[in-house]
Design an enzyme around this catalytic site. Structure first.
Site, PDB file in Angstrom:
ATOM      1  N   PRO A  28      29.302  98.016  -6.256  1.00 48.09           N
ATOM      2  CA  PRO A  28      28.697  97.213  -5.190  1.00 48.09           C
ATOM      3  C   PRO A  28      29.594  97.106  -3.965  1.00 48.09           C
ATOM      4  O   PRO A  28      30.771  96.812  -4.070  1.00 48.09           O
ATOM      5  CB  PRO A  28      28.513  95.843  -5.839  1.00 48.09           C
ATOM      6  CG  PRO A  28      28.603  96.087  -7.305  1.00 48.09           C
ATOM      7  CD  PRO A  28      29.521  97.253  -7.464  1.00 48.09           C
ATOM      8  N   GLU A  29      29.031  97.363  -2.800  1.00 51.50           N
ATOM      9  CA  GLU A  29      29.743  97.134  -1.552  1.00 51.50           C
ATOM     10  C   GLU A  29      28.849  96.237  -0.709  1.00 51.50           C
ATOM     11  O   GLU A  29      27.806  95.783  -1.167  1.00 51.50           O
ATOM     12  CB  GLU A  29      30.043  98.465  -0.862  1.00 51.50           C
ATOM     13  CG  GLU A  29      30.735  99.409  -1.819  1.00 51.50           C
ATOM     14  CD  GLU A  29      31.751 100.342  -1.200  1.00 51.50           C
ATOM     15  OE1 GLU A  29      32.104 100.163  -0.026  1.00 51.50           O
ATOM     16  OE2 GLU A  29      32.202 101.250  -1.918  1.00 51.50           O
ATOM     17  N   LYS A  84      30.756  90.815   0.591  1.00 52.24           N
ATOM     18  CA  LYS A  84      30.323  91.202  -0.750  1.00 52.24           C
ATOM     19  C   LYS A  84      29.942  89.984  -1.594  1.00 52.24           C
ATOM     20  O   LYS A  84      29.781  90.093  -2.802  1.00 52.24           O
ATOM     21  CB  LYS A  84      31.428  92.027  -1.423  1.00 52.24           C
ATOM     22  CG  LYS A  84      31.684  93.328  -0.649  1.00 52.24           C
ATOM     23  CD  LYS A  84      32.497  94.327  -1.432  1.00 52.24           C
ATOM     24  CE  LYS A  84      33.967  94.034  -1.347  1.00 52.24           C
ATOM     25  NZ  LYS A  84      34.751  95.048  -2.092  1.00 52.24           N
TER      26      LYS A  84
END
Ligand SMILES: [Zn+2]
Length: 262
Positions: A2-3, A51
């Protein structure tokens, strides 16, 4: 992994389904929140900051961070989950939706007051309403001896770049990931490129930095060690970067397009 764009998309999906809805049942499955019950509260908004994913409930904010393996899913009541139940960290029920947070790296419930300052350390959010390219550029440029990939990854400089984007950006500007910021010809242009890449990817399910959306062609270097550089054909290398031995990150680069710093 995940970014910022992944989290932005997750927040957008959750917001579409949940904004304005009442929580009818909440089930926190982490020890420190075992007795937390937020039922009866209305979800005012779901949003991302860098994030971090934030769910505003008026007097409280549910804060989560996906880290490596986390994801949020939406199901109809009684729907079959796509990940094992033992990975669920929180289950939030509205009248017609069930939101499940799986394997969240961080899950906290803040008071509204705590939430106002908890993320103050983050730099401008590449995908947020507060995006401020000049401030992010100044922050990155402020430490000229630092490696460029680490400077981009530092969420205090700019919020949202993860390891994939940091390495793709280094390739795009022809710099070794550990080249010092002082050799970046134009930091403002690099920061602008980061913003444009995340934005372009924020609303599609795949992450593409090459402009070629075909499967297997989306990225320049990340995850491609041993394979030929898309520009020059040289075999790509893999290593590790980091300032803290306990927090090393995997690194990818082309030894020809991105020569090692002196
Ligand atoms: Zn190359």
């Amino acid at each position: 992994m995940p970014e910022g764009d992944t989290v932005f998309r997750a927040a957008t999906n959750l917001a579409t389904a949940l904004d304005g809805e009442m929580l009818v049942k909440t089930d926190f499955r982490v020890p420190q929140l075992a007795i937390t019950d937020l039922s009866g509260r209305r979800i005012e908004s779901v949003r991302s900051r860098g994030k971090h994913l934030l769910m505003d409930l008026g007097d409280h904010v549910v804060h989560s961070h996906l880290k490596m393996e986390g994801s949020w899913h939406l199901y109809p009541p009684g729907g079959t989950w796509k990940r094992p139940a033992h990975q669920a960290r929180v289950v939030l029920h509205t009248a017609d939706r069930v939101a499940v947070g799986f394997s969240l790296g961080v899950l906290e419930v803040w008071t509204a007051e705590e939430a106002t300052t908890a993320l103050d350390y983050l730099g401008p959010d590449l995908l947020g309403p507060d995006w401020d390219a000049e401030r992010a550029t100044r922050a990155v440029a402020s430490d000229p001896d630092r490696g460029v990939a680490m400077a981009l990854l530092d969420q205090r400089n700019l919020a949202g770049v993860g390891n994939v984007y940091a390495h793709e950006l280094c390739f795009i500007v022809g710099l070794h990931p550990e080249a010092p910021v002082s050799v970046v010809p134009d930091v403002a242009r690099l920061v602008d490129k980061a913003a444009r890449l995340l934005k372009a990817n924020s609303l599609r399910a795949m992450r593409c930095t090459t402009g070629d959306l075909r499967s297997g062609r989306e990225l320049w270097v990340y995850g491609r060690s041993g394979r030929p550089c898309r520009r020059c054909g040289t075999r790509l290398l893999k290593g590790e970067i980091g300032e803290d031995p306990l927090m090393m990150r995997v690194s990818f680069w082309c030894p020809r397009c991105q020569p090692a710093p002196d």
